[in-house]
Write an enzyme that holds these catalytic residues in place. Structure first.
Site, PDB file in Angstrom:
ATOM      1  N   SER A 134      33.412 -51.341  13.153  1.00 37.43           N
ATOM      2  CA  SER A 134      32.201 -51.379  13.979  1.00 37.43           C
ATOM      3  C   SER A 134      31.029 -50.580  13.432  1.00 37.43           C
ATOM      4  O   SER A 134      29.929 -50.642  13.988  1.00 37.43           O
ATOM      5  CB  SER A 134      32.515 -50.896  15.401  1.00 37.43           C
ATOM      6  N   LYS A 137      27.657 -52.273  12.779  1.00 39.48           N
ATOM      7  CA  LYS A 137      26.544 -52.358  13.736  1.00 39.48           C
ATOM      8  C   LYS A 137      25.335 -51.540  13.288  1.00 39.48           C
ATOM      9  O   LYS A 137      24.204 -51.825  13.702  1.00 39.48           O
ATOM     10  CB  LYS A 137      27.012 -51.912  15.119  1.00 39.48           C
ATOM     11  N   SER A 351      29.654 -49.799  21.804  1.00 41.44           N
ATOM     12  CA  SER A 351      30.236 -50.622  20.740  1.00 41.44           C
ATOM     13  C   SER A 351      30.466 -52.039  21.272  1.00 41.44           C
ATOM     14  O   SER A 351      31.547 -52.618  21.115  1.00 41.44           O
ATOM     15  CB  SER A 351      31.554 -50.025  20.227  1.00 41.44           C
TER      16      SER A 351
END
Length: 515
Positions: A134, A137, A351
């Protein structure tokens, strides 16, 4: 007489005893209350803060902005902590040596940089391509920030079709619509579907229309709802929601609570119910082409500096045209989302995989790129490269980081963080302000709270977790007030061990001084 007197005496004694017992109990409880050993109004200890909300624009915890040179002082004044307080490479290497020797970091890439000067303080295998999870991102936030204007919002509109009895709900990219009234202080739920229904019902009443057929225009940034590189269980378990340009804030996917497989259908059904409750007879049309010119009849506000459909040649050419006052294509209602910068900050805090993909897809679409997941991932890499950052070998097949096929370098993540903190990219900086705060919010709420608590409240970072691949990338204000940027990417270790080692790394950076 004696018997009568003997009866009354115990009665008086019992009453007095009971009264004194009650007083003693109350006094005892008051003492415990003051000592904070029992709940009550007399406690001397301040009440604990309320738990953090899901919103970015409506906080119960204080916003703790990270200091930067451009936003804190005017040049040519010295840096925040003073030039003599700058950490050194030798100091960082010395402090982190025991941490980097931990078994969990045996296969890791670690980069530490001075957030105020950009100087590289430590680079251990930072040029290796690894699964970013993640932390992807962060790259997507940098790319999205180049497409949307700083204050830009998203509009969901309803227009008339080819006839007065045709109404078209136009998907405009807002996946955080409140199912009822909107909350102007919120990010998730800023625009309300009930507010839109009220406007449409009032417009129809003025025109004398009581029965309509409801269509949905899905031409804006359309694409698949899930990626072929994702596990089939990701959506069904709530790890991600379906990617669509309409959605309800009440149906955001969270771990263990999946969202709807078809968010657009869910919004359409809710909107039809609300119109019916307002006295409008509604027939829902099958999905497909909607009557009238495709795209929203309203320009997106704040598009100066952001390309529109007419500039890119994409099917949103009608989006830049003003809606007619009446007749086919005329506007029946419109609601506006929270600024994209706040939605992006929320996506980083939580997230939120689907929200990140939704924002990245429409940013790519506005730029003339494709809208399938791999096309959007490729567009993100191109946009990061356009910032002047080296993207050699970097490859993304999605924008959220759920795909194990993604490959990113730790030194590139550090580059993006340093760029975000230098004050030249407002939307990226706002997104970084939305990074989870250690020990307080988002995916860091329960981390850096034990022996590593020295970084709690002053470290912000994006977490990344896939089986066998863990990462942490963000910034921390050290004991001397210096802003430091860190990235750690770990392979092969168990999730708990990797997280503990990365947390120890951040806590060490926060407290070492490193000079």
């Amino acid at each position: 007489m004696v018997r009568g007197t003997s009866r009354r005496a115990p009665r008086f004694t019992y009453a007095v005893a009971a009264a004194w017992s009650a007083v003693a109990v109350l006094l005892g409880y008051a003492v415990l209350d003051v000592a904070d050993a029992a709940p009550g109004v007399l406690t001397l200890r301040p009440l604990p803060p309320p738990p953090p909300t899901e919103y970015v624009a409506k906080r119960t915890l204080p916003l703790v902005p990270q200091p930067t040179l451009p936003t804190s002082v005017d040049l040519p004044l010295p840096s925040l902590a003073g030039d003599t307080a700058a950490p050194t490479s030798a100091g960082v290497s010395r402090a982190l040596a025991p941490v980097l020797a931990l078994p969990a970091l045996r296969d890791s890439a670690v980069v530490v940089r001075d957030g105020q000067t950009g100087a590289v303080l430590l680079d251990q295998r930072g040029d290796e391509l690894r699964i970013p999870a993640s932390t992807t991102k962060l790259l997507s936030a940098a790319a999205i920030g180049q497409t949307f204007a700083p204050d830009e919002t998203l509009r969901t509109v309803v227009r008339e079709g080819d006839r007065p009895d045709q109404v078209v709900l136009v998907a405009g990219g807002d996946s955080l619509l409140a199912p009822g009234k909107g909350d102007p202080e919120a990010v998730a739920g800023h625009a309300g579907l009930r507010d839109l229904a009220d406007q449409v019902a009032a417009s129809l009443a003025k025109r004398g229309t009581r029965s309509v057929t409801l269509y949905v225009d899905e031409t804006y940034a359309g694409g698949p709802t899930t990626a072929p590189t994702w596990s089939p269980t990701f959506r069904s378990t709530g790890i991600t929601g379906a990617v669509a340009m309409l959605g309800l804030s009440s149906q955001r996917a969270t771990g263990g609570r999946p969202g709807p497989a078809d968010p657009v259908a869910a919004v359409r059904a809710r909107f039809a119910q609300q119109l019916a409750a307002l006295g409008v007879s509604v027939q829902v049309a099958p999905r497909g082409d909607a009557p009238g010119t495709p795209g929203s009849p309203m320009p997106t506000p704040g598009t100066s500096g952001a390309p529109t459909g007419s500039e890119t040649g994409t099917p949103t050419a009608a989006a830049g045209a003003a809606a007619p006052a009446s007749g086919p294509g005329s506007l029946l209602g419109s609601v506006e989302s929270a600024p994209v910068r706040d939605q992006l900050a929320l996506a980083l805090t939580d997230s939120d995989n689907a929200l990140t993909e939704i924002l990245a897809r429409q940013a790519a679409y506005r730029s003339g790129a494709g809208t399938d997941f791999s096309a959007v991932g490729g567009w993100v890499v191109q946009q990061v490269a356009a910032l002047g950052l080296a993207t050699d070998g970097v490859g993304l097949v999605d924008a959220s980081g759920l795909s194990r096929e993604n490959r990113v370098r730790a030194d590139l993540l550090a580059d993006v963080l340093v760029l975000g903190y230098d004050g030249t990219h407002p939307l990226l900086r706002r997104a970084l302000d939305g990074l989870p705060i250690a020990g307080l919010t988002g995916t860091l709420e329960n981390r850096l709270t034990g022996s590593d608590h020295v970084a709690a409240g002053r470290a912000r970072a994006k977490t990344g977790t896939l089986t066998g691949a863990n990462a942490l990338a963000g910034s921390v204000v050290g004991d001397d007030g210096r802003l430091l940027v860190f990235v750690g990417m770990v392979a092969g270790a168990g999730t708990n061990d990797a997280r503990a080692a990365l947390d120890r790394l951040v806590a060490t950076v926060a407290s070492c001084g490193c000079r």
